[in-house]
Design a protein around this motif. Structure first.
Motif, PDB file in Angstrom:
ATOM      1  N   VAL A  18      51.079 -42.919 -64.669  1.00  0.00           N
ATOM      2  CA  VAL A  18      50.985 -44.263 -65.256  1.00  0.00           C
ATOM      3  C   VAL A  18      51.869 -45.240 -64.497  1.00  0.00           C
ATOM      4  N   GLU A  19      53.076 -44.820 -64.151  1.00  0.00           N
ATOM      5  CA  GLU A  19      54.005 -45.703 -63.453  1.00  0.00           C
ATOM      6  C   GLU A  19      53.571 -45.971 -62.017  1.00  0.00           C
ATOM      7  N   THR A  20      52.645 -45.196 -61.512  1.00  0.00           N
ATOM      8  CA  THR A  20      52.057 -45.450 -60.200  1.00  0.00           C
ATOM      9  C   THR A  20      50.833 -46.351 -60.317  1.00  0.00           C
ATOM     10  N   ALA A  21      50.033 -46.115 -61.341  1.00  0.00           N
ATOM     11  CA  ALA A  21      48.776 -46.854 -61.489  1.00  0.00           C
ATOM     12  C   ALA A  21      48.980 -48.274 -61.994  1.00  0.00           C
ATOM     13  N   VAL A  22      49.938 -48.486 -62.890  1.00  0.00           N
ATOM     14  CA  VAL A  22      50.138 -49.814 -63.481  1.00  0.00           C
ATOM     15  C   VAL A  22      50.424 -50.889 -62.427  1.00  0.00           C
ATOM     16  N   PRO A  23      51.384 -50.681 -61.503  1.00  0.00           N
ATOM     17  CA  PRO A  23      51.622 -51.723 -60.505  1.00  0.00           C
ATOM     18  C   PRO A  23      50.448 -51.958 -59.580  1.00  0.00           C
ATOM     19  N   THR A  24      49.625 -50.932 -59.384  1.00  0.00           N
ATOM     20  CA  THR A  24      48.420 -51.091 -58.577  1.00  0.00           C
ATOM     21  C   THR A  24      47.492 -52.118 -59.205  1.00  0.00           C
TER      22      THR A  24
END
Length: 219
Positions: A31-37
């Motif tokens: 989630v912490e990788t996908a959200v900023p994307t």
């Protein structure tokens, strides 16, 4: 609590872990990788008057009350696919691949996204998405697992993020429609600036702020 923390807290990690077939720690990192994307794509979408109007219209169509006691069963992943296709266009597969590589241990997401979003030009429509098979439970990251997680997670998160933006706009007293895309720009700008500042503080060790910092510095 910062805006980025508020957004992350709106996402039910236990449910995400169950949906992805992974443990909670893996789901949190994903989630912490996908959200900023997705945030970077939305910021790019809102960088023009037309794009900001389109985004405001999309945000205005979301019901922020869905975040109250959120169940992932309420999330329309087909809508999520459409959101991703709109903001990333023909680059959607490349972005998903970069997220997968990041989840598999390759530190490439910031530079890949920065290059794509800085490229400018009219984006081509995204091809029809190919559903990914459900990932098997795992405690280790592999390229295949990263791809499965990214394909399933990104369209799950996109509608949640738009609902969160709708919630923030409502709290600011704004009526969300095409004519006030500036309000959504303001919310996104504050969110990304705060995350970027946190990323520059090397003591944070936060996946989400580190990736956002990479994206913002490479654009």
């Amino acid at each position: 609590m910062s805006d980025i923390d508020s957004l992350l807290r709106a996402i039910p990690i236990d449910q995400v872990a169950s949906a992805l077939g992974v443990d909670k720690a893996t789901a949190q990192t994903a989630v912490e990788t996908a959200v900023p994307t997705i945030l970077a794509g939305l910021q790019h979408e809102a960088s023009t008057e037309e794009g900001a109007g389109n985004l405001a219209e999309a945000v205005g169509s979301k019901d922020p009350s869905v975040l109250d006691g959120l169940s992932l069963d309420q999330i329309d992943v087909n809508d999520g696919e459409k959101i991703l296709g709109h903001i990333f266009g023909s680059n959607t597969n490349e972005v998903t691949s970069a997220v997968a590589q990041q989840l598999s241990g390759s530190d490439v997401l910031g530079s890949v996204l920065g290059s794509i979003l800085a490229g400018g030009g009219r984006r081509q429509p995204a091809p029809a998405p190919v559903p990914a098979p459900a990932p098997a439970p795992t405690d280790t990251a592999s390229p295949n697992v990263g791809s499965e997680l990214a394909n399933k997670l990104l369209p799950l998160l996109a509608p949640i993020i738009l609902a969160w933006l709708a919630q923030q706009a409502t709290q600011k007293g704004g009526q969300i429609n095409r004519s006030n895309g500036g309000l959504v720009q303001e919310i996104l700008g504050g969110l990304l600036r705060g995350a970027g500042q946190a990323a520059d503080n090397r003591s944070t060790g936060s996946v989400v702020t580190d990736i956002l910092g990479q994206i913002l510095r490479s654009r």
